[in-house]
Design a protein around this motif. Structure first.
Motif, PDB file in Angstrom:
ATOM      1  N   PRO A   2       0.749  -1.337   0.025  1.00 53.02           N
ATOM      2  CA  PRO A   2       0.149  -0.059  -0.020  1.00 53.02           C
ATOM      3  C   PRO A   2       0.783   1.159   0.100  1.00 53.02           C
ATOM      4  O   PRO A   2       0.350   2.516  -0.449  1.00 53.02           O
ATOM      5  CB  PRO A   2      -0.889  -0.050   1.275  1.00 53.02           C
ATOM      6  CG  PRO A   2      -0.920  -1.659   1.589  1.00 53.02           C
ATOM      7  CD  PRO A   2       0.406  -1.994   1.248  1.00 53.02           C
ATOM      8  N   GLU A   3       2.115   1.227   0.437  1.00 52.19           N
ATOM      9  CA  GLU A   3       2.813   2.548   0.779  1.00 52.19           C
ATOM     10  C   GLU A   3       3.571   2.554  -0.612  1.00 52.19           C
ATOM     11  O   GLU A   3       4.452   3.533  -0.787  1.00 52.19           O
ATOM     12  CB  GLU A   3       3.772   2.468   1.843  1.00 52.19           C
ATOM     13  CG  GLU A   3       3.015   2.454   2.940  1.00 52.19           C
ATOM     14  CD  GLU A   3       3.656   2.427   4.347  1.00 52.19           C
ATOM     15  OE1 GLU A   3       5.006   2.642   3.952  1.00 52.19           O
ATOM     16  OE2 GLU A   3       3.221   2.017   5.327  1.00 52.19           O
ATOM     17  N   ALA A   4       3.682   1.703  -1.702  1.00 49.59           N
ATOM     18  CA  ALA A   4       4.370   1.855  -2.676  1.00 49.59           C
ATOM     19  C   ALA A   4       3.830   2.823  -3.799  1.00 49.59           C
ATOM     20  O   ALA A   4       4.550   3.679  -4.489  1.00 49.59           O
ATOM     21  CB  ALA A   4       4.584   0.554  -3.655  1.00 49.59           C
ATOM     22  N   ASN A   5       2.723   2.984  -4.215  1.00 56.61           N
ATOM     23  CA  ASN A   5       2.010   3.762  -5.003  1.00 56.61           C
ATOM     24  C   ASN A   5       0.385   3.642  -4.873  1.00 56.61           C
ATOM     25  O   ASN A   5      -0.083   2.872  -4.098  1.00 56.61           O
ATOM     26  CB  ASN A   5       2.319   3.827  -6.266  1.00 56.61           C
ATOM     27  CG  ASN A   5       2.483   2.239  -6.825  1.00 56.61           C
ATOM     28  OD1 ASN A   5       1.421   1.769  -6.699  1.00 56.61           O
ATOM     29  ND2 ASN A   5       3.320   1.877  -7.400  1.00 56.61           N
ATOM     30  N   ARG A   6      -0.382   4.526  -5.628  1.00 59.97           N
ATOM     31  CA  ARG A   6      -1.915   4.295  -5.456  1.00 59.97           C
ATOM     32  C   ARG A   6      -2.333   3.065  -6.169  1.00 59.97           C
ATOM     33  O   ARG A   6      -3.473   2.574  -5.925  1.00 59.97           O
ATOM     34  CB  ARG A   6      -2.276   5.543  -6.101  1.00 59.97           C
ATOM     35  CG  ARG A   6      -2.198   5.700  -7.490  1.00 59.97           C
ATOM     36  CD  ARG A   6      -2.651   7.005  -8.036  1.00 59.97           C
ATOM     37  NE  ARG A   6      -2.181   7.328  -9.377  1.00 59.97           N
ATOM     38  CZ  ARG A   6      -3.122   6.863 -10.619  1.00 59.97           C
ATOM     39  NH1 ARG A   6      -4.333   6.363 -10.480  1.00 59.97           N
ATOM     40  NH2 ARG A   6      -2.771   6.943 -11.804  1.00 59.97           N
ATOM     41  N   PHE A   7      -1.535   2.433  -6.924  1.00 65.35           N
ATOM     42  CA  PHE A   7      -1.973   1.163  -7.796  1.00 65.35           C
ATOM     43  C   PHE A   7      -1.956   0.050  -6.914  1.00 65.35           C
ATOM     44  O   PHE A   7      -2.706  -1.023  -7.324  1.00 65.35           O
ATOM     45  CB  PHE A   7      -1.191   1.008  -8.810  1.00 65.35           C
ATOM     46  CG  PHE A   7      -1.195   2.105  -9.750  1.00 65.35           C
ATOM     47  CD1 PHE A   7      -2.225   2.432 -10.723  1.00 65.35           C
ATOM     48  CD2 PHE A   7      -0.128   2.984 -10.206  1.00 65.35           C
ATOM     49  CE1 PHE A   7      -2.368   3.483 -11.542  1.00 65.35           C
ATOM     50  CE2 PHE A   7      -0.141   4.082 -11.060  1.00 65.35           C
ATOM     51  CZ  PHE A   7      -1.233   4.230 -11.792  1.00 65.35           C
ATOM     52  N   HIS A   8      -1.312   0.027  -5.545  1.00 63.75           N
ATOM     53  CA  HIS A   8      -1.185  -1.070  -4.759  1.00 63.75           C
ATOM     54  C   HIS A   8      -1.711  -0.668  -3.361  1.00 63.75           C
ATOM     55  O   HIS A   8      -1.159  -1.582  -2.570  1.00 63.75           O
ATOM     56  CB  HIS A   8       0.215  -1.380  -4.602  1.00 63.75           C
ATOM     57  CG  HIS A   8       0.841  -2.049  -6.025  1.00 63.75           C
ATOM     58  ND1 HIS A   8       1.476  -0.903  -6.751  1.00 63.75           N
ATOM     59  CD2 HIS A   8       0.827  -3.096  -6.652  1.00 63.75           C
ATOM     60  CE1 HIS A   8       1.930  -1.692  -7.937  1.00 63.75           C
ATOM     61  NE2 HIS A   8       1.580  -2.970  -7.959  1.00 63.75           N
ATOM     62  N   ARG A   9      -2.683   0.180  -3.386  1.00 65.49           N
ATOM     63  CA  ARG A   9      -3.065   0.489  -1.932  1.00 65.49           C
ATOM     64  C   ARG A   9      -4.035  -0.605  -1.419  1.00 65.49           C
ATOM     65  O   ARG A   9      -4.365  -0.710  -0.231  1.00 65.49           O
ATOM     66  CB  ARG A   9      -4.043   1.639  -1.927  1.00 65.49           C
ATOM     67  CG  ARG A   9      -5.055   1.883  -3.024  1.00 65.49           C
ATOM     68  CD  ARG A   9      -5.718   3.179  -2.913  1.00 65.49           C
ATOM     69  NE  ARG A   9      -7.013   3.120  -3.547  1.00 65.49           N
ATOM     70  CZ  ARG A   9      -8.062   2.956  -3.012  1.00 65.49           C
ATOM     71  NH1 ARG A   9      -8.317   2.539  -1.869  1.00 65.49           N
ATOM     72  NH2 ARG A   9      -9.404   3.010  -3.933  1.00 65.49           N
ATOM     73  N   ASP A  10      -4.601  -1.600  -2.235  1.00 68.47           N
ATOM     74  CA  ASP A  10      -5.561  -2.652  -1.800  1.00 68.47           C
ATOM     75  C   ASP A  10      -4.789  -4.113  -1.914  1.00 68.47           C
ATOM     76  O   ASP A  10      -5.630  -4.972  -1.895  1.00 68.47           O
ATOM     77  CB  ASP A  10      -6.601  -2.561  -2.625  1.00 68.47           C
ATOM     78  CG  ASP A  10      -6.588  -2.500  -3.932  1.00 68.47           C
ATOM     79  OD1 ASP A  10      -5.521  -2.814  -4.419  1.00 68.47           O
ATOM     80  OD2 ASP A  10      -7.837  -2.930  -4.629  1.00 68.47           O
ATOM     81  N   HIS A  11      -3.623  -4.177  -2.493  1.00 67.79           N
ATOM     82  CA  HIS A  11      -2.964  -5.538  -2.506  1.00 67.79           C
ATOM     83  C   HIS A  11      -1.457  -5.589  -2.372  1.00 67.79           C
ATOM     84  O   HIS A  11      -0.963  -4.493  -2.438  1.00 67.79           O
ATOM     85  CB  HIS A  11      -3.551  -6.100  -3.891  1.00 67.79           C
ATOM     86  CG  HIS A  11      -2.989  -5.560  -4.889  1.00 67.79           C
ATOM     87  ND1 HIS A  11      -3.271  -4.329  -5.621  1.00 67.79           N
ATOM     88  CD2 HIS A  11      -1.869  -5.685  -5.827  1.00 67.79           C
ATOM     89  CE1 HIS A  11      -2.759  -4.054  -6.550  1.00 67.79           C
ATOM     90  NE2 HIS A  11      -1.603  -4.860  -6.799  1.00 67.79           N
TER      91      HIS A  11
END
Length: 285
Positions: free
Chosen positions: A261-270
């Motif tokens: 989730p802290e990588a970017n907005r594309f991975h906030r849910d997985h």
């Protein structure tokens, strides 16, 4: 003459510990009469004190008080030593029923039949070559239904290298982090596996590792009691947040890329895991 008499006396008389010594000059050998040994009748009270091992049961009177003490048990002919606390029969478990053994053997064989990638802990179906558009595709693809006893929902298509990394992560990250909470881990909720697409589905971007069967996205960990830890809702929670972060850290190493989730907005849910390799080591963010 004197020497002959001495030898005759020695042969005639029984030798005792006191007899085995040199005789003083002028001393003669005295014959000592031995007491007559009478046989003791079997079964008599005198015979009981001579029985070794002692007959059972047998009580020995206390020498000071004359009171009969506890029974003294000894080994009888052909038997081992007996304890008054021993049980009549051994407490070994009974032989396992053949039906149970047959069922266990059938499960073992079924597990071997369902293994892929040469590992019984990775269960699924071998697909072989999976072709896709352009450069997409997988050599030696497998559709995995479970790793280390944890089901994938839905089943995920990947290569064996990614399946092995996923198994390592489940064993070293997921299972220890969850422990016995909710009865333990039941399944992983998979939101993406093999797909011929670009990174983050962005137009003009490079092909994702998903396009080569080298990536898997996981959004939740379902427990046996029906509850679920989700990356979207629990990453910053006081309850399951620490466990999800522990799982994320454990993925760095088995996988080449680890995004959360802290990588970017594309991975906030997985979680995004893939087996791409970099010269600088795993990329974890």
């Amino acid at each position: 003459m004197r020497r002959a008499a001495l030898v005759a006396c020695l042969l005639a008389a029984p030798v005792t510990a006191q007899d085995v010594r040199p005789l003083a000059r002028g001393e003669t050998v005295k014959t000592v009469l031995q007491p007559t040994v009478r046989p003791i009748a079997r079964g008599s009270e005198a015979a009981k004190d001579l029985i070794r091992p002692l007959a059972r049961p047998y009580t020995r009177p206390d020498l000071a008080t004359g009171v009969q003490t506890r029974a003294i048990y000894r080994a009888e002919l052909g038997l081992f030593a007996f304890s008054p606390n021993a049980v009549a029969q051994s407490q070994r478990p009974s032989t396992r029923p053949t039906a149970i053994e047959a069922a266990a053997e059938e499960r073992r064989l079924a597990r071997l039949r369902g293994q892929v990638c040469g590992d019984p802990d990775i269960q699924g179906t071998a697909l072989g070559r999976v072709s896709g558009r352009g450069s997409c595709g997988i050599d030696g693809a497998v559709k995995v239904r479970s790793v280390a006893g944890v089901a994938l929902s839905p089943r995920a298509t990947m290569d064996c290298r990614t399946a092995a990394a996923l198994k390592t992560w489940v064993e070293r990250g997921v299972l220890p982090a969850v422990g016995g909470e909710g009865g333990g881990v039941s399944s992983l909720r998979v939101v993406s596996h093999y797909a011929c697409r670009t990174r983050n589905n962005q137009a003009g971007a490079r092909l994702s590792e998903h396009a080569f069967g080298r990536a898997i996205d996981i959004a939740g960990i379902r427990l046996r009691d029906g509850t679920e830890m989700t990356v979207l809702t629990d990453w910053n929670s006081s309850g399951d947040g620490a466990q999800l972060r522990q799982m994320w850290r454990a993925a760095c190493g088995p996988f080449g890329t680890v995004l959360g989730p802290e990588a970017n907005r594309f991975h906030r849910d997985h979680f995004h895991f893939d087996t791409a390799r970099y010269r600088s080591g795993s990329y974890c963010r």
